[in-house]
Enzyme design. Sequence first.
Site, PDB file in Angstrom:
ATOM      1  N   THR A 133       5.649  -1.587 -10.072  1.00 13.44           N
ATOM      2  CA  THR A 133       4.580  -0.876  -9.378  1.00 13.44           C
ATOM      3  C   THR A 133       3.576  -0.268 -10.355  1.00 13.44           C
ATOM      4  OG1 THR A 133       4.175   1.085  -8.021  1.00 13.44           O
ATOM      5  CG2 THR A 133       6.182   1.105  -9.319  1.00 13.44           C
ATOM      6  N   ASP A 134       2.367  -0.030  -9.849  1.00 14.17           N
ATOM      7  CA  ASP A 134       1.364   0.666 -10.669  1.00 14.17           C
ATOM      8  C   ASP A 134       1.689   2.158 -10.813  1.00 14.17           C
ATOM      9  OD1 ASP A 134       0.794   1.475  -8.069  1.00 14.17           O
ATOM     10  OD2 ASP A 134      -1.328   0.918  -8.121  1.00 14.17           O
ATOM     11  N   GLU A 135       2.618   2.659  -9.986  1.00 11.79           N
ATOM     12  CA  GLU A 135       2.918   4.101 -10.037  1.00 11.79           C
ATOM     13  C   GLU A 135       3.536   4.527 -11.363  1.00 11.79           C
ATOM     14  OE1 GLU A 135       4.545   5.963  -6.635  1.00 11.79           O
ATOM     15  OE2 GLU A 135       3.464   4.685  -5.241  1.00 11.79           O
ATOM     16  N   TYR A 159      10.679   8.282  -7.600  1.00  8.64           N
ATOM     17  CA  TYR A 159      10.578   6.827  -7.395  1.00  8.64           C
ATOM     18  C   TYR A 159       9.910   6.177  -8.606  1.00  8.64           C
ATOM     19  CZ  TYR A 159       8.270   2.479  -5.996  1.00  8.64           C
ATOM     20  OH  TYR A 159       7.795   1.185  -5.966  1.00  8.64           O
ATOM     21  N   LYS A 163      11.413   3.434 -11.307  1.00  5.96           N
ATOM     22  CA  LYS A 163      10.829   2.110 -11.555  1.00  5.96           C
ATOM     23  C   LYS A 163      10.428   1.973 -13.031  1.00  5.96           C
ATOM     24  CE  LYS A 163      10.050  -0.835  -9.032  1.00  5.96           C
ATOM     25  NZ  LYS A 163      10.869  -1.989  -8.547  1.00  5.96           N
TER      26      LYS A 163
HETATM   27  P1  NAD Z   1      11.300  -2.410   0.816  1.00  2.01           P
HETATM   28  O1  NAD Z   1      11.879  -1.040   0.762  1.00  2.01           O
HETATM   29  O2  NAD Z   1      10.582  -2.858   2.036  1.00  2.01           O
HETATM   30  O3  NAD Z   1      12.446  -3.484   0.548  1.00  2.01           O
HETATM   31  C1  NAD Z   1      13.447  -3.304  -0.414  1.00  2.01           C
HETATM   32  C2  NAD Z   1      14.552  -4.307  -0.118  1.00  2.01           C
HETATM   33  O4  NAD Z   1      15.567  -4.163  -1.128  1.00  2.01           O
HETATM   34  C3  NAD Z   1      15.244  -4.077   1.233  1.00  2.01           C
HETATM   35  O5  NAD Z   1      15.404  -5.302   1.902  1.00  2.01           O
HETATM   36  C4  NAD Z   1      16.592  -3.495   0.845  1.00  2.01           C
HETATM   37  O6  NAD Z   1      17.619  -3.805   1.779  1.00  2.01           O
HETATM   38  C5  NAD Z   1      16.829  -4.170  -0.491  1.00  2.01           C
HETATM   39  N1  NAD Z   1      17.782  -3.447  -1.347  1.00  2.01           N
HETATM   40  C6  NAD Z   1      17.849  -2.117  -1.581  1.00  2.01           C
HETATM   41  N2  NAD Z   1      18.865  -1.841  -2.426  1.00  2.01           N
HETATM   42  C7  NAD Z   1      19.426  -3.041  -2.753  1.00  2.01           C
HETATM   43  C8  NAD Z   1      20.511  -3.437  -3.586  1.00  2.01           C
HETATM   44  N3  NAD Z   1      21.216  -2.527  -4.279  1.00  2.01           N
HETATM   45  N4  NAD Z   1      20.809  -4.751  -3.695  1.00  2.01           N
HETATM   46  C9  NAD Z   1      20.108  -5.685  -2.978  1.00  2.01           C
HETATM   47  N5  NAD Z   1      19.095  -5.358  -2.162  1.00  2.01           N
HETATM   48  C10 NAD Z   1      18.749  -4.064  -2.051  1.00  2.01           C
HETATM   49  O7  NAD Z   1      10.386  -2.526  -0.462  1.00  2.01           O
HETATM   50  P2  NAD Z   1       9.038  -3.347  -0.687  1.00  2.01           P
HETATM   51  O8  NAD Z   1       7.897  -2.514  -0.293  1.00  2.01           O
HETATM   52  O9  NAD Z   1       9.213  -4.694  -0.139  1.00  2.01           O
HETATM   53  O10 NAD Z   1       9.038  -3.418  -2.285  1.00  2.01           O
HETATM   54  C11 NAD Z   1       9.721  -4.468  -2.971  1.00  2.01           C
HETATM   55  C12 NAD Z   1       9.581  -4.240  -4.461  1.00  2.01           C
HETATM   56  O11 NAD Z   1       8.208  -4.232  -4.814  1.00  2.01           O
HETATM   57  C13 NAD Z   1      10.151  -2.908  -4.942  1.00  2.01           C
HETATM   58  O12 NAD Z   1      10.770  -3.113  -6.180  1.00  2.01           O
HETATM   59  C14 NAD Z   1       8.934  -2.024  -5.105  1.00  2.01           C
HETATM   60  O13 NAD Z   1       9.132  -1.071  -6.120  1.00  2.01           O
HETATM   61  C15 NAD Z   1       7.886  -3.037  -5.514  1.00  2.01           C
HETATM   62  N6  NAD Z   1       6.491  -2.703  -5.139  1.00  2.01           N
HETATM   63  C16 NAD Z   1       6.185  -2.347  -3.860  1.00  2.01           C
HETATM   64  C17 NAD Z   1       4.844  -2.102  -3.527  1.00  2.01           C
HETATM   65  C18 NAD Z   1       4.447  -1.710  -2.123  1.00  2.01           C
HETATM   66  O14 NAD Z   1       3.287  -1.362  -1.900  1.00  2.01           O
HETATM   67  N7  NAD Z   1       5.309  -1.765  -1.146  1.00  2.01           N
HETATM   68  C19 NAD Z   1       3.847  -2.214  -4.500  1.00  2.01           C
HETATM   69  C20 NAD Z   1       4.220  -2.574  -5.806  1.00  2.01           C
HETATM   70  C21 NAD Z   1       5.539  -2.839  -6.108  1.00  2.01           C
HETATM   71  O1  DAU Z   2       1.231   1.843  -5.606  1.00  2.95           O
HETATM   72  C1  DAU Z   2       2.331   1.040  -5.270  1.00  2.95           C
HETATM   73  C2  DAU Z   2       3.287   1.830  -4.409  1.00  2.95           C
HETATM   74  O2  DAU Z   2       2.679   1.970  -3.129  1.00  2.95           O
HETATM   75  C3  DAU Z   2       4.658   1.171  -4.275  1.00  2.95           C
HETATM   76  O3  DAU Z   2       5.264   1.148  -5.537  1.00  2.95           O
HETATM   77  C4  DAU Z   2       5.537   1.962  -3.296  1.00  2.95           C
HETATM   78  O4  DAU Z   2       6.769   1.284  -3.106  1.00  2.95           O
HETATM   79  C5  DAU Z   2       4.808   2.048  -1.975  1.00  2.95           C
HETATM   80  O5  DAU Z   2       5.571   2.830  -1.060  1.00  2.95           O
HETATM   81  C6  DAU Z   2       3.427   2.681  -2.167  1.00  2.95           C
HETATM   82  O6  DAU Z   2       3.523   4.072  -2.528  1.00  2.95           O
HETATM   83  P1  DAU Z   2       2.543   5.183  -1.903  1.00  2.95           P
HETATM   84  O7  DAU Z   2       3.202   6.491  -2.012  1.00  2.95           O
HETATM   85  O8  DAU Z   2       1.171   5.034  -2.434  1.00  2.95           O
HETATM   86  O9  DAU Z   2       2.548   4.640  -0.379  1.00  2.95           O
HETATM   87  P2  DAU Z   2       2.650   5.386   1.029  1.00  2.95           P
HETATM   88  O10 DAU Z   2       2.387   4.363   2.073  1.00  2.95           O
HETATM   89  O11 DAU Z   2       3.879   6.200   1.154  1.00  2.95           O
HETATM   90  O12 DAU Z   2       1.410   6.384   0.984  1.00  2.95           O
HETATM   91  C7  DAU Z   2       0.091   5.902   0.776  1.00  2.95           C
HETATM   92  C8  DAU Z   2      -0.818   7.107   0.677  1.00  2.95           C
HETATM   93  O13 DAU Z   2      -0.865   7.733   1.972  1.00  2.95           O
HETATM   94  C9  DAU Z   2      -0.318   8.173  -0.281  1.00  2.95           C
HETATM   95  O14 DAU Z   2      -1.434   8.796  -0.908  1.00  2.95           O
HETATM   96  C10 DAU Z   2       0.379   9.183   0.628  1.00  2.95           C
HETATM   97  C11 DAU Z   2      -0.413   9.092   1.903  1.00  2.95           C
HETATM   98  N1  DAU Z   2       0.343   9.350   3.137  1.00  2.95           N
HETATM   99  C12 DAU Z   2       1.496   8.671   3.345  1.00  2.95           C
HETATM  100  C13 DAU Z   2       2.234   8.891   4.488  1.00  2.95           C
HETATM  101  C14 DAU Z   2       3.540   8.149   4.720  1.00  2.95           C
HETATM  102  C15 DAU Z   2      -0.153  10.239   4.089  1.00  2.95           C
HETATM  103  O15 DAU Z   2      -1.242  10.838   3.905  1.00  2.95           O
HETATM  104  N2  DAU Z   2       0.570  10.451   5.217  1.00  2.95           N
HETATM  105  C16 DAU Z   2       1.753   9.818   5.446  1.00  2.95           C
HETATM  106  O16 DAU Z   2       2.393  10.091   6.511  1.00  2.95           O
END
Ligand code: NAD
Ligand code: DAU
Length: 352
Positions: A133-135, A159, A163
Amino acid sequence: MTILVTGGAGFIGSNFVLDWLAANDEPVVTLDALTYAGNLANLASLNGDSRHHFVRGSIGDAALVGQLLRGQGVRAVVNFAAESHVDRSISGPAPFFETNVMGTLHLLEAVRAYVAGLDETKRQGFRFLHVSTDEVYGTLERDEAPFAETNPYKPNSPYAASKASSDHLVRAYRETYGLATIVTNCSNNYGPWQFPEKLIPLIIHNALNRKDLPIYGDGLQVRDWLYVGDHCSALRRVLEAGVPGETYNIGGDNQKTNIEVVRAICALLDAKRPRADGASYAAQITHVTDRPGHDRRYAIDPRKLAGELGWRPAEAFETGLARTVDWYLANETWVADVTSGAYRDWVARQYG
Ligand code: NAD
Ligand code: DAU
């Protein structure tokens, strides 16, 4: 040849598996622990497809991972498995370190042992792609340049710290053991099958259920949104042509404030599913207490990926958001299942 996709029943992982099998015939083994965020319904269209094999289990189970790698002759691992929600990491950090750090460590150990037993040609061709992630880069000021691969790591949430730790582990396995690892750091994804704890699906779900639309703080935090299908195409390209030992930032140059995103969703819903009382869904917007340690701005500089591997996103934010809203309107049963707990009951019955 076969690839192993961990976390492939989650949001991005399931999109990746579906897109992969739509694009080519190379088989996929999906390993997923099916936590609250993993959902087999995401992969239901693959039922009966001999190219896909699902295994419920943890990346922390090195024996199981070793068995799958050897048994299926895996040539690449794509690691999505993680705890992924920042707010959950704030209320309870421990599972984030168990899965994202210790889980990744056990996964890497299983992969290291497997690769050591491969012949030279297969060892050369093997890849471990770690999806991050970019975080990890922390937060940006309003006028600061977007995150480049050379930015220092400055994680601010549990988180992000977990990561960042996993990225460091992956790097160490490259430097110490010569494992062919690649790390990608992507911005915020949105699209089908995203669990409704994340901003975009949460707002759609709450809007349709006449609940408040919670905006943390002033809502002027900026995220750089990427349609999930574009993340998947970038990962396929990195797996194909990325250089082991390198990291690639992935983003679509779509910086938006949270309030802009929420207002855009309300406008789409006003047009596609107007409220019976004629009012706008925007009337449900409510400002609530800010997230502790809330990162103000993320933005990705994707020039390395574009310049070296020729990847470009296909979806504009406006069209991607409209597609996403359409998907949630057409899949209210999925949302009802994952939010009611019925899905977890099913998993318990099915797997014991
Ligand atoms: P998600 O939470 O939707 O999915 C995570 C999956 O991992 C789930 O299916 C869960 O059951 C599985 N999991 C959890 N623990 C596990 C374990 N110990 N063994 C096997 N499986 C396990 O997450 P996502 O949003 O799909 O993100 C996927 C990946 O991409 C993560 O590593 C996250 O950090 C990264 N990422 C997410 C975003 C985003 O915006 N969602 C952006 C950048 C990177
Ligand atoms: O940047 C990549 C990341 O983006 C991934 O690594 C994470 O897995 C993914 O969850 C996401 O993180 P964020 O914290 O940016 O996403 P989230 O959807 O939780 O929140 C997006 C923005 O919205 C953040 O600034 C918080 C805000 N927010 C979120 C929720 C859930 C609100 O204002 N209200 C809310 O109820």
